[in-house]
Design a protein around this motif. Sequence first.
Motif, mmCIF file in Angstrom:
data_model
loop_
_atom_site.group_PDB
_atom_site.id
_atom_site.type_symbol
_atom_site.label_atom_id
_atom_site.label_comp_id
_atom_site.label_asym_id
_atom_site.label_seq_id
_atom_site.Cartn_x
_atom_site.Cartn_y
_atom_site.Cartn_z
ATOM 1 N N VAL A 1 -44.936 18.424 13.309
ATOM 2 C CA VAL A 1 -45.698 17.324 12.698
ATOM 3 C C VAL A 1 -45.654 16.095 13.600
ATOM 4 O O VAL A 1 -46.681 15.449 13.837
ATOM 5 C CB VAL A 1 -45.161 17.004 11.291
ATOM 6 C CG1 VAL A 1 -45.761 15.706 10.766
ATOM 7 C CG2 VAL A 1 -45.462 18.148 10.337
ATOM 8 N N ARG A 2 -44.481 15.780 14.133
ATOM 9 C CA ARG A 2 -44.370 14.617 15.021
ATOM 10 C C ARG A 2 -45.184 14.804 16.295
ATOM 11 O O ARG A 2 -45.830 13.867 16.770
ATOM 12 C CB ARG A 2 -42.904 14.356 15.363
ATOM 13 C CG ARG A 2 -42.152 13.758 14.213
ATOM 14 C CD ARG A 2 -40.740 13.417 14.591
ATOM 15 N NE ARG A 2 -40.071 12.808 13.453
ATOM 16 C CZ ARG A 2 -38.774 12.839 13.255
ATOM 17 N NH1 ARG A 2 -37.981 13.456 14.115
ATOM 18 N NH2 ARG A 2 -38.255 12.262 12.204
ATOM 19 N N ALA A 3 -45.177 16.005 16.854
ATOM 20 C CA ALA A 3 -45.956 16.271 18.068
ATOM 21 C C ALA A 3 -47.453 16.127 17.786
ATOM 22 O O ALA A 3 -48.201 15.587 18.601
ATOM 23 C CB ALA A 3 -45.641 17.662 18.605
ATOM 24 N N ALA A 4 -47.894 16.596 16.621
ATOM 25 C CA ALA A 4 -49.313 16.497 16.269
ATOM 26 C C ALA A 4 -49.716 15.044 16.041
ATOM 27 O O ALA A 4 -50.820 14.634 16.392
ATOM 28 C CB ALA A 4 -49.603 17.322 15.017
ATOM 29 N N ARG A 5 -48.820 14.239 15.471
ATOM 30 C CA ARG A 5 -49.131 12.829 15.230
ATOM 31 C C ARG A 5 -49.187 12.033 16.525
ATOM 32 O O ARG A 5 -49.963 11.095 16.648
ATOM 33 C CB ARG A 5 -48.097 12.221 14.295
ATOM 34 C CG ARG A 5 -48.246 12.706 12.876
ATOM 35 C CD ARG A 5 -47.188 12.144 11.987
ATOM 36 N NE ARG A 5 -47.365 10.706 11.872
ATOM 37 C CZ ARG A 5 -46.460 9.905 11.355
ATOM 38 N NH1 ARG A 5 -45.319 10.386 10.926
ATOM 39 N NH2 ARG A 5 -46.688 8.618 11.259
ATOM 40 N N SER A 6 -48.370 12.407 17.501
ATOM 41 C CA SER A 6 -48.360 11.647 18.755
ATOM 42 C C SER A 6 -49.481 12.070 19.699
ATOM 43 O O SER A 6 -49.802 11.365 20.638
ATOM 44 C CB SER A 6 -47.004 11.785 19.446
ATOM 45 O OG SER A 6 -46.791 13.129 19.822
ATOM 46 N N ASN A 7 -50.080 13.234 19.452
ATOM 47 C CA ASN A 7 -51.167 13.725 20.303
ATOM 48 C C ASN A 7 -52.310 14.224 19.420
ATOM 49 O O ASN A 7 -52.555 15.419 19.334
ATOM 50 C CB ASN A 7 -50.649 14.839 21.219
ATOM 51 C CG ASN A 7 -51.687 15.258 22.231
ATOM 52 O OD1 ASN A 7 -52.624 14.525 22.510
ATOM 53 N ND2 ASN A 7 -51.540 16.445 22.770
ATOM 54 N N LEU B 1 -51.706 24.465 9.052
ATOM 55 C CA LEU B 1 -51.002 25.114 7.957
ATOM 56 C C LEU B 1 -49.631 25.464 8.513
ATOM 57 O O LEU B 1 -49.509 26.294 9.410
ATOM 58 C CB LEU B 1 -51.729 26.365 7.487
ATOM 59 C CG LEU B 1 -50.978 27.219 6.463
ATOM 60 C CD1 LEU B 1 -50.741 26.429 5.183
ATOM 61 C CD2 LEU B 1 -51.730 28.495 6.174
ATOM 62 N N LEU B 2 -48.619 24.781 8.027
ATOM 63 C CA LEU B 2 -47.254 24.991 8.494
ATOM 64 C C LEU B 2 -46.540 25.861 7.465
ATOM 65 O O LEU B 2 -46.488 25.513 6.277
ATOM 66 C CB LEU B 2 -46.527 23.655 8.658
ATOM 67 C CG LEU B 2 -47.179 22.722 9.672
ATOM 68 C CD1 LEU B 2 -46.945 21.275 9.313
ATOM 69 C CD2 LEU B 2 -46.654 23.022 11.046
ATOM 70 N N GLN B 3 -46.002 26.997 7.919
ATOM 71 C CA GLN B 3 -45.300 27.896 7.010
ATOM 72 C C GLN B 3 -43.833 27.956 7.396
ATOM 73 O O GLN B 3 -43.490 28.307 8.525
ATOM 74 C CB GLN B 3 -45.928 29.285 7.025
ATOM 75 C CG GLN B 3 -47.332 29.257 6.447
ATOM 76 C CD GLN B 3 -47.847 30.630 6.152
ATOM 77 O OE1 GLN B 3 -47.483 31.594 6.800
ATOM 78 N NE2 GLN B 3 -48.715 30.726 5.163
ATOM 79 N N LEU B 4 -42.997 27.611 6.437
ATOM 80 C CA LEU B 4 -41.553 27.580 6.634
ATOM 81 C C LEU B 4 -40.957 28.789 5.945
ATOM 82 O O LEU B 4 -41.058 28.945 4.730
ATOM 83 C CB LEU B 4 -40.967 26.281 6.049
ATOM 84 C CG LEU B 4 -39.459 26.126 6.105
ATOM 85 C CD1 LEU B 4 -38.962 26.120 7.544
ATOM 86 C CD2 LEU B 4 -39.036 24.867 5.379
ATOM 87 N N CYS C 1 -42.631 28.423 11.109
ATOM 88 C CA CYS C 1 -41.387 27.733 11.444
ATOM 89 C C CYS C 1 -40.216 28.444 10.777
ATOM 90 O O CYS C 1 -40.330 28.942 9.653
ATOM 91 C CB CYS C 1 -41.434 26.279 10.975
ATOM 92 S SG CYS C 1 -42.821 25.345 11.640
ATOM 93 N N GLU C 2 -39.090 28.466 11.469
ATOM 94 C CA GLU C 2 -37.881 29.096 10.937
ATOM 95 C C GLU C 2 -36.943 28.068 10.302
ATOM 96 O O GLU C 2 -36.100 28.431 9.500
ATOM 97 C CB GLU C 2 -37.149 29.860 12.036
ATOM 98 C CG GLU C 2 -37.964 30.996 12.644
ATOM 99 C CD GLU C 2 -38.260 32.112 11.642
ATOM 100 O OE1 GLU C 2 -37.431 32.340 10.735
ATOM 101 O OE2 GLU C 2 -39.328 32.724 11.758
ATOM 102 N N ALA C 3 -37.058 26.796 10.683
ATOM 103 C CA ALA C 3 -36.167 25.767 10.162
ATOM 104 C C ALA C 3 -36.970 24.496 9.871
ATOM 105 O O ALA C 3 -38.042 24.273 10.436
ATOM 106 C CB ALA C 3 -35.062 25.462 11.169
ATOM 107 N N TRP C 4 -36.419 23.687 8.974
ATOM 108 C CA TRP C 4 -37.078 22.445 8.588
ATOM 109 C C TRP C 4 -37.280 21.523 9.789
ATOM 110 O O TRP C 4 -38.321 20.898 9.929
ATOM 111 C CB TRP C 4 -36.274 21.753 7.496
ATOM 112 C CG TRP C 4 -36.909 20.484 7.029
ATOM 113 C CD1 TRP C 4 -36.522 19.229 7.339
ATOM 114 C CD2 TRP C 4 -38.074 20.354 6.214
ATOM 115 N NE1 TRP C 4 -37.361 18.308 6.757
ATOM 116 C CE2 TRP C 4 -38.332 18.976 6.053
ATOM 117 C CE3 TRP C 4 -38.930 21.261 5.600
ATOM 118 C CZ2 TRP C 4 -39.386 18.489 5.304
ATOM 119 C CZ3 TRP C 4 -39.982 20.762 4.858
ATOM 120 C CH2 TRP C 4 -40.206 19.404 4.718
ATOM 121 N N GLN C 5 -36.305 21.425 10.652
ATOM 122 C CA GLN C 5 -36.403 20.551 11.827
ATOM 123 C C GLN C 5 -37.528 21.004 12.759
ATOM 124 O O GLN C 5 -38.185 20.177 13.379
ATOM 125 C CB GLN C 5 -35.066 20.509 12.582
ATOM 126 C CG GLN C 5 -34.023 19.632 11.927
ATOM 127 C CD GLN C 5 -34.524 18.219 11.707
ATOM 128 O OE1 GLN C 5 -34.814 17.848 10.571
ATOM 129 N NE2 GLN C 5 -34.643 17.440 12.751
#
Length: 115
Positions: A68-74, A83-86, A58-62
């Motif tokens: 994360v929201r997409a993974a929680r809804s599906n 593993l999310l890398q910012l 990811c390039e930005a916090w948003q």
Amino acid sequence: ATKLEALRNWKPPLGDLAVKTVRRAQSIVAFGLCGSWPRVQELPKRETVEGVVRVIYCEAWQELVSHVRAARSNPQMPFQIFLLQLREEGNDARTRSFVFFVCTHAFSDGFSCFP
């Protein structure tokens, strides 16, 4: 005779009929629950973790929050790991890592433990 001895010698009314009826009812209920419990299978062994753990850059916090929201809804059953890398920008640019782990209640309840 003491009360304990009296309890040990107690015979249920109608002999073993009550005991056999209760045991039969237990086996019917157990069969129904066994059929409704989620099935889990072991996947073939992999030499890498790809497919088990998704790595998202990811390039930005948003952007991270939206993943994360997409993974929680599906959700993927029975569990999913990201593993999310910012990658932060600026003079002291660094990469921050976040682990996102979701385990369904049906999978984890009563027989597994995740630290």
